[in-house]
Scaffold this motif. Structure first.
Motif, PDB file in Angstrom:
ATOM      1  N   GLY A  41     -25.808  13.905  -2.000  1.00 16.44           N
ATOM      2  CA  GLY A  41     -24.486  13.964  -1.399  1.00 16.44           C
ATOM      3  C   GLY A  41     -23.459  14.663  -2.243  1.00 16.44           C
ATOM      4  N   THR A  42     -23.878  15.334  -3.299  1.00 20.05           N
ATOM      5  CA  THR A  42     -22.938  16.058  -4.157  1.00 20.05           C
ATOM      6  C   THR A  42     -22.826  17.532  -3.785  1.00 20.05           C
ATOM      7  N   GLU A  43     -23.643  17.994  -2.839  1.00 21.09           N
ATOM      8  CA  GLU A  43     -23.610  19.373  -2.372  1.00 21.09           C
ATOM      9  C   GLU A  43     -23.473  19.389  -0.855  1.00 21.09           C
ATOM     10  N   LYS A  44     -22.788  20.423  -0.342  1.00 23.14           N
ATOM     11  CA  LYS A  44     -22.675  20.579   1.097  1.00 23.14           C
ATOM     12  C   LYS A  44     -24.028  20.971   1.673  1.00 23.14           C
ATOM     13  N   ILE A  82     -17.195   1.799   5.697  1.00 23.61           N
ATOM     14  CA  ILE A  82     -18.391   2.449   5.160  1.00 23.61           C
ATOM     15  C   ILE A  82     -18.090   2.831   3.726  1.00 23.61           C
ATOM     16  N   ASP A  83     -18.866   2.273   2.811  1.00 21.50           N
ATOM     17  CA  ASP A  83     -18.644   2.489   1.365  1.00 21.50           C
ATOM     18  C   ASP A  83     -17.212   2.149   0.974  1.00 21.50           C
ATOM     19  N   GLY A  84     -16.658   1.116   1.605  1.00 22.43           N
ATOM     20  CA  GLY A  84     -15.307   0.680   1.280  1.00 22.43           C
ATOM     21  C   GLY A  84     -14.209   1.454   1.963  1.00 22.43           C
ATOM     22  N   LYS A  85     -14.526   2.417   2.823  1.00 23.73           N
ATOM     23  CA  LYS A  85     -13.518   3.206   3.521  1.00 23.73           C
ATOM     24  C   LYS A  85     -13.468   2.790   4.989  1.00 23.73           C
ATOM     25  N   ASP A  86     -12.258   2.679   5.512  1.00 20.27           N
ATOM     26  CA  ASP A  86     -12.087   2.318   6.919  1.00 20.27           C
ATOM     27  C   ASP A  86     -12.466   3.500   7.800  1.00 20.27           C
ATOM     28  N   ALA A 139     -20.000  12.991  -1.767  1.00 23.33           N
ATOM     29  CA  ALA A 139     -19.987  11.651  -2.358  1.00 23.33           C
ATOM     30  C   ALA A 139     -19.820  11.779  -3.862  1.00 23.33           C
ATOM     31  N   ALA A 140     -18.977  10.944  -4.422  1.00 23.57           N
ATOM     32  CA  ALA A 140     -18.760  10.971  -5.870  1.00 23.57           C
ATOM     33  C   ALA A 140     -19.974  10.369  -6.565  1.00 23.57           C
ATOM     34  N   PRO A 141     -20.579  11.116  -7.478  1.00 27.77           N
ATOM     35  CA  PRO A 141     -21.757  10.573  -8.174  1.00 27.77           C
ATOM     36  C   PRO A 141     -21.365   9.394  -9.066  1.00 27.77           C
ATOM     37  N   LYS A 142     -22.202   8.409  -9.077  1.00 28.42           N
ATOM     38  CA  LYS A 142     -21.969   7.223  -9.901  1.00 28.42           C
ATOM     39  C   LYS A 142     -22.948   7.221 -11.062  1.00 28.42           C
TER      40      LYS A 142
END
Length: 313
Positions: free
Chosen positions: A181-184, A245-249, A300-303
């Motif tokens: 999820g870090t690339e389009k 979803i992932d904490g986002k409304d 997506a921000a990598p963790k």
């Protein structure tokens, strides 16, 4: 003289009415008693008649009382007394071993048969879908194998192997970035739009939709403006309207942008009893549009990993 004889003869004559020579019963009894009884002479002692001893009866043996057999009053105790200690012969032991072996073989056969029980009870549409999914996975694996073989051949035949290896590494990193999820991502796929005017669609329904898409071979998924990755999670909004979803409304309409083979993704959603039917049962409407090129541009921000580390070969 004649007169004296005459009274004697009269005394000897029997009285009138009685037959001569026949006496009364009393006289006869007295005569018999007189004849049978002998009176003892004077001075002789009278001896008592000897008693005849009675025949002795054989002694009767006294009956020996038998102790009653005490049976266990409890059913479990009676069963235990009947089964233990065991009385097993050699023939019974052989028969028991044969029956055990037969039962074990039947259990193994039944277990192996039940492994395919789901496919036996599946409908024709489900079997077709499963077969299509298997064919799609086989094609993807075959394509990945071909690409790896080509990369290996290029590395072996290249004059500058270091530069070729760097180029292959860059391509592999881009592919992994799409999965992470870090690339389009872009390519053929579908756009699934879920309209929920009644507010009946919950987090679990969106999760089922995502799982169905992944099983059908989706490579990149975006829901509204949230990129779906391996660690994506769904929760119901505390207000009862919308989903997080992932904490986002995320509010409806829910829009799934999916990169993958449209011929695999669309039938997977439209199977009887599948995602589309389940949404319609909750007063929601699902619309699927196939496109030759879709764009998944949410990132997506990598963790950073806290515990996991690459394992050394």
């Amino acid at each position: 003289m004649s007169e004296e004889k005459e009274p004697r003869e009269r005394e000897a004559e029997p009285p009138v009415g009685e037959e001569p020579g026949v006496g009364s019963a009393a006289e006869e009894a007295g005569a018999v008693g007189a004849v049978g009884e002998v009176e003892p002479a004077a001075g002789e002692a009278v001896q008592a008649p000897e008693e005849v001893p009675a025949a002795e009866e054989p002694p009767v043996a006294a009956a020996v009382p038998r102790e009653p057999v005490r049976l266990p009053s409890d059913g479990r105790t009676r069963l235990k007394a009947a089964l233990w200690p065991p009385r097993v012969s050699r023939g019974q032991l052989v028969v028991a071993l044969l029956l055990f072996a037969l039962g074990l073989a039947l259990a193994i056969q039944v277990r192996s048969t039940n492994d395919h029980s789901e496919l036996r009870g599946a409908r024709q549409e489900d079997l077709v879908r499963i077969l299509d999914e298997l064919d799609g996975k086989q094609q993807r694996l075959q394509s990945e194998k071909t690409q790896l073989e080509q990369s290996l051949a290029q590395l072996e035949n290249s004059s500058n192997q270091a530069k070729e290896a760097q180029e292959q590494t860059r391509k592999k990193a881009a592919e992994l970035g799409v999965l992470a999820g870090t690339e389009k991502a872009t390519g053929p796929g579908i756009v699934l739009t879920i309209d929920d005017p009644q507010g009946q669609v919950k987090a679990d329904m969106l999760l089922d939709t995502l799982q169905e898409l992944r099983a059908a071979g989706a490579e990149a998924i975006q829901i509204n403006d949230v990129r779906v990755v391996a660690g994506t999670y769904f929760t119901d909004n505390s207000s009862g309207n919308g989903v997080r979803i992932d904490g986002k409304d995320v509010s409806q309409p829910f829009r799934f942008t999916v990169v993958g083979n449209p011929q695999d993704l669309t039938p997977a959603l439209n199977i009887p009893g599948g995602v589309v039917r389940s949404l319609e049962n909750h007063q929601a409407r699902a619309t699927i549009v196939q496109q030759q090129k879709v764009l998944v541009d949410a990132l997506a921000a990598p963790k950073p990993l806290q515990y996991g580390k690459p394992a050394a070969k």
